[in-house]
Design a protein around this motif. Structure first.
Motif, PDB file in Angstrom:
ATOM      1  N   SER A   1       0.732  -1.045   0.093  1.00  0.00           N
ATOM      2  CA  SER A   1       0.067  -0.071  -0.005  1.00  0.00           C
ATOM      3  C   SER A   1       0.868   1.205   0.031  1.00  0.00           C
ATOM      4  N   ILE A   2       0.166   2.434  -0.120  1.00  0.00           N
ATOM      5  CA  ILE A   2       0.954   3.657  -0.200  1.00  0.00           C
ATOM      6  C   ILE A   2       0.068   4.833   0.743  1.00  0.00           C
ATOM      7  N   ASP A   3       0.838   5.873   1.382  1.00  0.00           N
ATOM      8  CA  ASP A   3       0.144   6.819   1.824  1.00  0.00           C
ATOM      9  C   ASP A   3       1.143   7.974   1.805  1.00  0.00           C
ATOM     10  N   ASP A   4       1.139   8.881   2.849  1.00  0.00           N
ATOM     11  CA  ASP A   4       1.872  10.235   2.886  1.00  0.00           C
ATOM     12  C   ASP A   4       3.180   9.962   3.377  1.00  0.00           C
ATOM     13  N   ASP A   5       3.889   8.842   3.705  1.00  0.00           N
ATOM     14  CA  ASP A   5       5.011   8.492   4.085  1.00  0.00           C
ATOM     15  C   ASP A   5       5.417   9.247   5.580  1.00  0.00           C
ATOM     16  N   ALA A   6       4.322   9.577   6.540  1.00  0.00           N
ATOM     17  CA  ALA A   6       4.416  10.484   7.475  1.00  0.00           C
ATOM     18  C   ALA A   6       5.226   9.420   8.518  1.00  0.00           C
ATOM     19  N   SER A   7       6.002  10.345   9.516  1.00  0.00           N
ATOM     20  CA  SER A   7       6.972   9.406  10.445  1.00  0.00           C
ATOM     21  C   SER A   7       6.260   9.566  11.557  1.00  0.00           C
ATOM     22  N   LEU A   8       6.529   8.710  12.640  1.00  0.00           N
ATOM     23  CA  LEU A   8       5.975   8.620  14.047  1.00  0.00           C
ATOM     24  C   LEU A   8       6.296  10.009  14.451  1.00  0.00           C
ATOM     25  N   GLY A   9       5.153  10.457  15.229  1.00  0.00           N
ATOM     26  CA  GLY A   9       5.317  11.636  15.943  1.00  0.00           C
ATOM     27  C   GLY A   9       5.021  12.969  14.920  1.00  0.00           C
ATOM     28  N   ASP A  10       4.789  12.538  13.583  1.00  0.00           N
ATOM     29  CA  ASP A  10       4.308  13.902  12.645  1.00  0.00           C
ATOM     30  C   ASP A  10       2.975  14.579  13.109  1.00  0.00           C
ATOM     31  N   HIS A  11       3.178  15.814  13.050  1.00  0.00           N
ATOM     32  CA  HIS A  11       1.797  16.524  13.410  1.00  0.00           C
ATOM     33  C   HIS A  11       1.347  17.106  12.096  1.00  0.00           C
ATOM     34  N   PHE A  12      -0.176  16.967  12.214  1.00  0.00           N
ATOM     35  CA  PHE A  12      -0.821  17.360  10.943  1.00  0.00           C
ATOM     36  C   PHE A  12      -2.016  18.273  11.326  1.00  0.00           C
ATOM     37  N   TYR A  13      -2.431  18.975  10.386  1.00  0.00           N
ATOM     38  CA  TYR A  13      -3.645  19.720  10.383  1.00  0.00           C
ATOM     39  C   TYR A  13      -4.744  18.823  10.663  1.00  0.00           C
ATOM     40  N   LEU A  14      -5.634  19.252  11.548  1.00  0.00           N
ATOM     41  CA  LEU A  14      -7.035  18.645  11.789  1.00  0.00           C
ATOM     42  C   LEU A  14      -7.832  18.478  10.714  1.00  0.00           C
ATOM     43  N   HIS A  15      -7.844  19.652   9.866  1.00  0.00           N
ATOM     44  CA  HIS A  15      -9.020  19.727   8.944  1.00  0.00           C
ATOM     45  C   HIS A  15      -8.897  18.830   7.543  1.00  0.00           C
ATOM     46  N   LEU A  16      -7.638  18.295   7.270  1.00  0.00           N
ATOM     47  CA  LEU A  16      -7.384  17.693   6.321  1.00  0.00           C
ATOM     48  C   LEU A  16      -6.915  16.309   6.253  1.00  0.00           C
ATOM     49  N   THR A  17      -7.112  15.608   7.532  1.00  0.00           N
ATOM     50  CA  THR A  17      -6.887  14.097   7.508  1.00  0.00           C
ATOM     51  C   THR A  17      -7.983  13.559   7.824  1.00  0.00           C
ATOM     52  N   ALA A  18      -8.211  12.169   7.665  1.00  0.00           N
ATOM     53  CA  ALA A  18      -9.355  11.350   8.112  1.00  0.00           C
ATOM     54  C   ALA A  18      -9.389  11.304   9.678  1.00  0.00           C
ATOM     55  N   THR A  19      -8.223  11.014  10.240  1.00  0.00           N
ATOM     56  CA  THR A  19      -8.317  10.972  11.735  1.00  0.00           C
ATOM     57  C   THR A  19      -8.476  12.288  12.288  1.00  0.00           C
ATOM     58  N   GLY A  20      -8.095  13.349  11.775  1.00  0.00           N
ATOM     59  CA  GLY A  20      -8.292  14.742  12.342  1.00  0.00           C
ATOM     60  C   GLY A  20      -9.669  15.286  12.227  1.00  0.00           C
ATOM     61  N   LYS A  21     -10.230  14.980  11.153  1.00  0.00           N
ATOM     62  CA  LYS A  21     -11.689  15.381  10.867  1.00  0.00           C
ATOM     63  C   LYS A  21     -12.560  14.465  11.957  1.00  0.00           C
ATOM     64  N   ALA A  22     -12.268  13.061  12.064  1.00  0.00           N
ATOM     65  CA  ALA A  22     -12.949  12.419  12.969  1.00  0.00           C
ATOM     66  C   ALA A  22     -13.044  12.988  14.331  1.00  0.00           C
ATOM     67  N   ILE A  23     -11.764  13.411  14.764  1.00  0.00           N
ATOM     68  CA  ILE A  23     -11.690  13.958  15.923  1.00  0.00           C
ATOM     69  C   ILE A  23     -12.294  15.054  16.179  1.00  0.00           C
ATOM     70  N   LEU A  24     -12.354  16.001  14.947  1.00  0.00           N
ATOM     71  CA  LEU A  24     -13.151  17.549  14.990  1.00  0.00           C
ATOM     72  C   LEU A  24     -14.532  17.196  15.223  1.00  0.00           C
ATOM     73  N   ALA A  25     -15.049  16.225  14.611  1.00  0.00           N
ATOM     74  CA  ALA A  25     -16.648  15.797  14.565  1.00  0.00           C
ATOM     75  C   ALA A  25     -17.123  15.430  16.208  1.00  0.00           C
ATOM     76  N   GLU A  26     -15.971  15.164  16.998  1.00  0.00           N
ATOM     77  CA  GLU A  26     -16.585  14.793  18.333  1.00  0.00           C
ATOM     78  C   GLU A  26     -16.288  16.021  19.447  1.00  0.00           C
ATOM     79  N   LEU A  27     -15.711  16.895  18.812  1.00  0.00           N
ATOM     80  CA  LEU A  27     -15.516  18.289  19.727  1.00  0.00           C
ATOM     81  C   LEU A  27     -16.525  19.083  19.631  1.00  0.00           C
ATOM     82  N   PRO A  28     -16.936  19.960  20.638  1.00  0.00           N
ATOM     83  CA  PRO A  28     -18.020  20.993  20.373  1.00  0.00           C
ATOM     84  C   PRO A  28     -17.634  22.123  19.506  1.00  0.00           C
TER      85      PRO A  28
END
Length: 258
Positions: free
Chosen positions: A126-153
């Protein structure tokens, strides 16, 4: 005699300067004393004091004339991650999910308005963005980030967007707040998020939040792979059910740790 407030201010500035040097060494892979001083606009003597102190602590190492971040950071971050119930519960489940789907699987947490990657279970096909352990991402543009945002007030979402912004990394990135809020509502309805090439061109992912209390998500998990394989039909028929099943298992395991 120095004013205590002034002394405290100088002390804080000194700490901030040391971390500026650490970030500089991390991003560049290392530097000599003169390079660090020039690039950071510091006197050589000041840079030398900071670097010498950091070497003494073990958080920076000196190889010949080159200063680099030491492995103390790996130990510090690794110990924190390994102690998290989320990581302990998710790791074996994500390894199984990788084998079931043939795609990469990930677990992240939110910290300071970013999504931080704790673990990635990689499939060599498979392939993805080749991100390393500990990398920081903007929440609005990743699947995990948006899933977290959806749970926040909404108030917390607005605070994060105000603090971090909504930069675009691809042509598919959502940069309009109203569009994002509509998508967060859709995520809440279906139980999972979709990143359709919004973080890295050609890579698609689906994510879902991991919750252990009513205050929001403690993290999120995802499946990611090439856009050609993460199709709408496959998401609905295979990937989303598999992901949501692992979400339930991980949440149950976390409750057992409590």
């Amino acid at each position: 005699m120095a004013n205590p407030d002034e002394s405290n201010a100088r002390g804080l500035q000194s700490v901030e300067r040391s971390f500026e040097i650490i970030e500089y060494l991390r991003s560049g892979g290392g530097a000599t004393l003169s390079e660090a001083a020039d690039d950071l606009g510091m006197a050589v003597s000041t840079a030398h004091i900071h670097l010498t102190t950091l070497v003494d602590t073990g958080y920076v190492v000196k190889d010949d004339d080159v200063y680099r971040c030491g492995f103390e950071f790996l130990q510090t971050g690794g110990q924190r991650r390994d102690g998290l119930a989320l990581y302990q519960a998710a790791k074996p489940e994500l390894d199984e999910l990788r084998d079931e789907t043939g795609e990469h699987t990930n677990v992240t947490v939110e910290e300071r308005g970013y999504s931080v990657q704790l673990y990635k279970s990689e499939n060599p096909h498979s392939i993805d963005d080749d991100a390393s352990l500990g990398d920081h991402f903007y929440l609005h543009l990743t699947a995990t980030g948006k899933a977290i945002l959806a749970e926040l007030p909404d108030e917390r979402v607005a605070e994060i967007l105000d603090q971090r912004g909504m930069p675009a990394l691809t042509d598919e990135t959502i940069t309009d707040e109203d569009v994002l809020y509509d998508e967060l509502a859709a995520i809440r309805d279906r139980g999972y998020s979709i990143n359709n090439g919004e973080h890295f061109p050609g890579v698609c992912a689906i994510g879902t939040a991991i919750a252990s209390d009513p205050d929001g998500a403690i993290g999120a998990i995802s499946i990611s792979g090439p856009r050609s394989r993460i199709t709408t039909e496959r998401i609905e028929d295979e990937l989303a059910p598999a992901l949501l099943n692992k979400k339930n298992i991980i949440e149950l395991k976390i409750r057992q740790f409590e």
